[in-house]
Scaffold this motif. Structure first.
Motif, short mmCIF file in Angstrom:
data_model
loop_
_atom_site.label_atom_id
_atom_site.label_comp_id
_atom_site.label_asym_id
_atom_site.label_seq_id
_atom_site.Cartn_x
_atom_site.Cartn_y
_atom_site.Cartn_z
N TYR A 87 0.87 -1.17 0.00
CA TYR A 87 0.00 0.00 0.00
C TYR A 87 0.91 1.23 0.00
CZ TYR A 87 -3.52 -3.41 1.43
OH TYR A 87 -4.36 -4.51 1.50
N LEU A 88 1.01 1.89 -1.15
CA LEU A 88 1.96 2.98 -1.32
C LEU A 88 1.26 4.33 -1.16
CD1 LEU A 88 2.72 0.55 -3.54
CD2 LEU A 88 4.59 2.11 -3.99
N ALA A 89 1.58 5.02 -0.10
CA ALA A 89 1.04 6.36 0.14
C ALA A 89 2.14 7.38 -0.09
CB ALA A 89 0.50 6.47 1.56
N THR A 90 1.95 8.26 -1.07
CA THR A 90 2.92 9.31 -1.35
C THR A 90 2.55 10.56 -0.56
OG1 THR A 90 3.30 8.44 -3.58
CG2 THR A 90 3.97 10.72 -3.16
N VAL A 91 3.54 11.15 0.11
CA VAL A 91 3.31 12.36 0.92
C VAL A 91 4.32 13.43 0.51
CG1 VAL A 91 2.38 11.06 2.86
CG2 VAL A 91 4.83 11.52 2.77
N ASP A 92 3.97 14.69 0.76
CA ASP A 92 4.89 15.78 0.43
C ASP A 92 6.17 15.70 1.25
OD1 ASP A 92 3.30 16.96 -1.54
OD2 ASP A 92 2.12 18.06 -0.05
N SER A 93 6.05 15.34 2.52
CA SER A 93 7.21 15.15 3.38
C SER A 93 6.84 14.19 4.49
CB SER A 93 7.70 16.48 3.97
OG SER A 93 6.70 17.06 4.79
N TYR A 94 7.84 13.50 5.02
CA TYR A 94 7.58 12.49 6.05
C TYR A 94 7.03 13.15 7.31
CZ TYR A 94 8.19 8.13 8.59
OH TYR A 94 7.96 6.99 9.31
N PRO A 95 6.00 12.57 7.92
CA PRO A 95 5.38 13.21 9.09
C PRO A 95 6.26 13.17 10.34
CG PRO A 95 4.44 11.05 8.72
CD PRO A 95 5.32 11.32 7.55
N ASN A 96 6.08 14.16 11.19
CA ASN A 96 6.70 14.16 12.51
C ASN A 96 5.84 13.32 13.45
OD1 ASN A 96 8.85 16.00 11.88
ND2 ASN A 96 7.33 17.66 11.93
N PRO A 97 6.38 12.91 14.60
CA PRO A 97 5.57 12.14 15.55
C PRO A 97 4.27 12.85 15.91
CG PRO A 97 7.86 12.09 16.21
CD PRO A 97 7.77 13.06 15.07
N ASP A 98 3.18 12.12 15.91
CA ASP A 98 1.84 12.59 16.28
C ASP A 98 1.22 13.53 15.24
OD1 ASP A 98 -0.16 12.16 18.16
OD2 ASP A 98 0.16 14.11 19.10
N ASP A 99 1.85 13.65 14.06
CA ASP A 99 1.27 14.46 12.98
C ASP A 99 0.11 13.73 12.32
OD1 ASP A 99 2.84 16.65 13.21
OD2 ASP A 99 4.05 16.30 11.42
N LYS A 100 -0.79 14.49 11.73
CA LYS A 100 -1.82 13.96 10.85
C LYS A 100 -1.66 14.67 9.51
CE LYS A 100 -5.38 12.70 14.23
NZ LYS A 100 -6.80 12.88 14.63
N ILE A 101 -1.35 13.91 8.47
CA ILE A 101 -1.14 14.50 7.16
C ILE A 101 -1.96 13.75 6.12
CG2 ILE A 101 1.20 15.25 7.77
CD1 ILE A 101 2.25 12.92 6.09
N ARG A 102 -2.03 14.31 4.92
CA ARG A 102 -2.75 13.68 3.83
C ARG A 102 -1.77 13.18 2.77
NH1 ARG A 102 -8.22 17.17 2.43
NH2 ARG A 102 -9.15 17.08 4.53
N SER A 103 -2.12 12.08 2.18
CA SER A 103 -1.32 11.57 1.07
C SER A 103 -1.72 12.30 -0.20
CB SER A 103 -1.53 10.07 0.89
OG SER A 103 -2.88 9.80 0.55
N THR A 104 -0.78 12.39 -1.14
CA THR A 104 -1.07 12.99 -2.44
C THR A 104 -1.49 11.94 -3.46
OG1 THR A 104 1.27 12.84 -3.07
CG2 THR A 104 0.53 14.88 -2.01
N SER A 105 -1.20 10.67 -3.17
CA SER A 105 -1.66 9.58 -4.03
C SER A 105 -1.57 8.28 -3.25
CB SER A 105 -0.81 9.48 -5.30
OG SER A 105 0.50 9.07 -5.00
N LEU A 106 -2.35 7.30 -3.69
CA LEU A 106 -2.34 5.98 -3.06
C LEU A 106 -2.40 4.92 -4.15
CD1 LEU A 106 -2.52 4.12 -0.54
CD2 LEU A 106 -5.01 4.28 -0.75
#
Length: 352
Positions: A87-106
């Motif tokens: 399951y490949l989730a592409t993100v703008d940058s790797y999250p910091n601990p406890d972050d909630k971010i969105r993927s740009t593609s899956l």
């Protein structure tokens, strides 16, 4: 002095494949070969090749590459190891601990080193068979369907009625161009008694090469011993230290490893000296390749005998000279060859 005789050495052209994750290949790279021959003692010679990657057009495919390569009449390759779902989730940058971010593609697609390698073999026109195990779940069915669609023979798979098939979450960082894998292993694991002797012999029938990725090592060791008894060459994909990997390496004729593995395994101070150490410790291995990402890969090949009139050089110094001869502006696959040199090995610098 080394006994003079003809030197046995070949220049191997290997298409390199890369993608944004550890999953099925999507982007093709072509290597440039720069061979160096290394003498380690009076009878053994090693040939070092530096392979620089050149990105091909995005429309290139393994099928297009294979169309220009001569194929042997018997093209059966047997593999044993991991096949999973990624399951490949592409993100703008790797999250910091406890972050909630969105993927740009899956993307959801097949993965696992053995699954990838055998898929590549099928796309290059070979006839691969894969021994592995999945559970009777949605992931397992997807793994089998994708491999079969690519031409991989899955008839030797074990399908467990219980448990879970292996899968991996892959976080692809666009900023650093890296990927982080979080793997959930197969449960229950595959055991040697799940591969009947009749199936083992059938799988090895007409095989020209056996491939192991270091997983399912107990089953792989049974296969490897039978392959050795039948004089079938063995290639081991050494990604990192794993339980049982050393036993498989002792059976190997060829080794392909990650950038970190040679130095981690040998504790050598550099990659070239680590490759030399690997060939010294693994007398059955004919060549070892280390992949270097965007820098291509490096191959050290064992040969026999060389001319006694050659100037001796240190392996790292010779590699640096070789790098200086590579044209970084070239846009087509090229071969840059070095002069032939015996190598002075500083054995005290690394384990042998």
């Amino acid at each position: 002095m080394m006994s003079p005789s003809s030197m046995l050495s070949s220049h191997l052209h290997l298409p390199l494949h890369s993608s944004s994750s550890c999953s099925r290949l999507t982007t093709t790279f072509f290597p440039c070969f720069s061979p160096i021959r290394l003498a380690t003692n009076k009878t053994n010679v090693m040939s070092l090749s530096l392979l620089s990657s050149i990105r091909a057009s995005s429309s290139s495919s393994a099928h297009e590459i294979s169309s220009c390569l001569p194929l042997p009449e018997n093209r059966v390759v047997l593999g044993c190891g991991a096949a999973c779902i990624d399951y490949l989730a592409t993100v703008d940058s790797y999250p910091n601990p406890d972050d909630k971010i969105r993927s740009t593609s899956l993307k959801i697609q097949g993965g696992g080193n053995a699954g990838n390698a055998l898929t590549c073999a099928a796309r290059l026109g070979l006839n691969p068979r894969l021994i592995s195990k999945v559970a009777d779940d949605a992931q397992g069915k997807g793994i089998l369907e994708e491999l079969e669609a690519d031409g991989v023979d899955t008839s030797f798979f074990v399908v467990s009625k219980e448990g879970n098939s292996p899968f991996t979450y892959v976080i692809v960082d666009k900023e650093t161009k890296t990927r982080t894998c979080i793997h959930t292993p197969l449960d229950p694991p595959m055991m040697p008694n799940e591969l009947p002797q009749s199936s083992l012999l059938s799988a090895l029938e007409s095989a020209r090469l056996v491939y192991f990725d270091g997983r399912l090592y107990e089953t792989a060791l049974v296969i490897g011993k039978e392959a050795t008894r039948r004089n079938i060459p063995i290639l081991v994909d050494a990604e990192k230290k794993r339980e049982g990997l050393d036993d498989l390496l002792n059976l190997a004729n060829y080794v392909v490893c990650s950038a970190r593995f040679p130095q981690e395994w040998t504790e050598a101070p550099s990659i070239p000296s680590a490759l030399v150490s690997m060939l010294l410790r693994l007398p059955n291995v004919k060549f070892v390749i280390v992949t270097l990402g965007e820098d291509g890969c490096m191959m050290l090949e064992r040969s026999i005998n060389t001319s006694p009139q050659l100037e001796e050089m240190d392996v790292d110094s010779l590699l640096n000279l070789l790098k200086q001869s590579i044209d970084g502006n070239t846009v087509i696959p090229t071969c840059v060859s070095s002069k032939v040199h015996p190598i002075a090995l500083k054995r005290k610098m690394f384990k042998t």
